[in-house]
Enzyme design. Structure first.
Site, PDB file in Angstrom:
ATOM      1  N   MET A  55       0.853  -1.192   0.000  1.00 29.28           N
ATOM      2  CA  MET A  55       0.000   0.000   0.000  1.00 29.28           C
ATOM      3  C   MET A  55       0.893   1.248   0.000  1.00 29.28           C
ATOM      4  SD  MET A  55      -3.418  -0.955   2.003  1.00 29.28           S
ATOM      5  CE  MET A  55      -2.868  -0.720   3.669  1.00 29.28           C
ATOM      6  N   LEU A  98       6.611   2.973   1.507  1.00 35.07           N
ATOM      7  CA  LEU A  98       7.579   1.876   1.580  1.00 35.07           C
ATOM      8  C   LEU A  98       8.684   2.177   2.598  1.00 35.07           C
ATOM      9  CD1 LEU A  98       7.934   0.955  -2.200  1.00 35.07           C
ATOM     10  CD2 LEU A  98       6.271   0.117  -0.524  1.00 35.07           C
ATOM     11  N   HIS A 142       9.568  -3.298   3.598  1.00 36.80           N
ATOM     12  CA  HIS A 142       9.218  -3.526   2.192  1.00 36.80           C
ATOM     13  C   HIS A 142      10.472  -3.790   1.369  1.00 36.80           C
ATOM     14  CE1 HIS A 142       5.548  -1.018   3.266  1.00 36.80           C
ATOM     15  NE2 HIS A 142       5.022  -2.100   2.744  1.00 36.80           N
ATOM     16  N   LYS A 160       5.484 -11.802   6.881  1.00 35.04           N
ATOM     17  CA  LYS A 160       4.942 -12.564   8.009  1.00 35.04           C
ATOM     18  C   LYS A 160       4.454 -11.652   9.129  1.00 35.04           C
ATOM     19  CE  LYS A 160       7.444 -16.943   7.681  1.00 35.04           C
ATOM     20  NZ  LYS A 160       8.309 -17.865   8.439  1.00 35.04           N
ATOM     21  N   ASP A 209       2.132  -9.615   8.839  1.00 36.21           N
ATOM     22  CA  ASP A 209       0.678  -9.803   8.677  1.00 36.21           C
ATOM     23  C   ASP A 209       0.434 -11.299   8.494  1.00 36.21           C
ATOM     24  OD1 ASP A 209      -0.235  -6.930   8.512  1.00 36.21           O
ATOM     25  OD2 ASP A 209       1.246  -6.958   6.920  1.00 36.21           O
ATOM     26  N   GLN A 228      -3.008 -12.490   7.421  1.00 38.14           N
ATOM     27  CA  GLN A 228      -3.221 -12.159   6.007  1.00 38.14           C
ATOM     28  C   GLN A 228      -2.518 -13.184   5.121  1.00 38.14           C
ATOM     29  OE1 GLN A 228      -3.087  -8.075   4.102  1.00 38.14           O
ATOM     30  NE2 GLN A 228      -0.975  -8.664   3.734  1.00 38.14           N
ATOM     31  N   SER A 246       4.556   0.953   8.340  1.00 38.32           N
ATOM     32  CA  SER A 246       4.275   2.313   7.841  1.00 38.32           C
ATOM     33  C   SER A 246       3.658   3.168   8.933  1.00 38.32           C
ATOM     34  CB  SER A 246       3.285   2.248   6.677  1.00 38.32           C
ATOM     35  OG  SER A 246       3.727   1.325   5.729  1.00 38.32           O
TER      36      SER A 246
END
Ligand code: PAF
Length: 272
Positions: free
Chosen positions: A19, A22, A26, A140, A142, A145, A178
């Site tokens: 999203m 970064l 990321h 990992k 998330d 998710q 973020s």
């Protein structure tokens, strides 16, 4: 969107969905993607702040948008393509179909963020259909998710390999996110308690999960008095269902609010 089809994509097509905003976490996902794509493959980073996965409008509005810096980071990491769609390219406003996962979403963030994973599953399905990657990399951090996306790929017959990449941490253990930029100096100081608590919970896996959870909560409450615990649970790593004892691969997962900032983290716990 048809432009995607016109791009000459060679070798493996590796997607790192993000999203934006970064950061070094990321960067590590992108580097994993680069290794997987190899010389001959194509590495794509998607940047899209997906409105349908935010259950809080304020959170969506304040989500950091830093495209210029994101572009620079992608350039540094030799990303082949950035997919940066607009809202109208992703959503017609007339949609009546979404993707819902019904089992792995019952606990953790699925229980406390209503509709969040429907938004994630729907947008990831769209990204997969538009970009057609052979491999996709998810962090990992998330973990829930990641488990849901693996299930989605299996249930909806996508021929995509899903790779889970390790969480990148600050020196004091805070998982890079973020959202960390929203922490005040004092909140940032206290945030190291999250990882400290999770690590402490892994040290005596023979104990009952309820005892380990009490231990984790007491560390967070004493080291981070500005925090409010959203959840702290121990679940089966495969089913994401709470367990009583660590008799299988487990996950301790936490979400806390520090001020208005919601942070999540987790740690794998293995049975003795
Ligand atoms: O993890 C994220 O950044 C998002 O949930 C994702 C996978 C890019 C979907 O919007």
């Amino acid at each position: 969107m048809n432009e995607m089809a016109r791009w000459p994509m060679t070798g493996d097509v590796v997607l790192v969905p993000t999203m934006g905003a970064l950061h070094e976490g990321h960067r590590e996902l992108i580097r994993t993607g680069k290794t997987l794509a190899k010389e001959e493959g194509t590495l794509i980073v998607s940047i899209y702040v997906n409105p349908t996965q935010f259950n809080d409008t304020e959170d969506f509005k304040s989500y950091p948008k830093t495209f210029e810096q994101d572009y620079e980071l992608c350039r540094e990491e030799d990303v082949d393509l950035i997919f940066y769609p607009s809202d109208s390219e992703m959503y017609s406003g007339r949609e009546s179909v979404s993707v819902t996962e019904k089992k792995l979403t019952q606990h953790l963030c699925g229980a406390t963020r209503q509709g969040h994973f429907d938004g994630v599953c729907s947008v990831v399905t769209k990204l997969f259909n538009i970009i057609k990657p052979t491999t996709a990399v998810f962090g990992k951090k998330d973990y829930q998710q990641l488990a849901i996306i693996k299930q989605l790929v299996s249930d909806l017959n996508f021929s995509i390999e899903i790779i889970g990449a390790e969480t990148t941490r600050e020196q004091d253990g805070l998982a890079i996110s973020s959202r960390n930029r929203f922490l005040s100096t004092e909140e940032r100081k206290q945030s190291s308690a999250i990882h400290e608590a999770l690590v402490a919970m892994t040290l005596n896996p023979e104990k009952q999960c309820s005892e380990l959870i009490t231990l984790g909560k007491s560390i967070i409450e004493s080291e981070a008095p500005l925090s409010r615990i959203d959840y702290l649970e121990i679940v089966d790593r495969q089913t994401m269902e709470p367990i009583q004892t660590i008799d299988r691969p487990a996950l301790a997962a936490v979400a806390i609010f520090l001020g208005n900032t919601r942070l999540i983290d987790n740690i794998e716990i293995n049975s003795l």
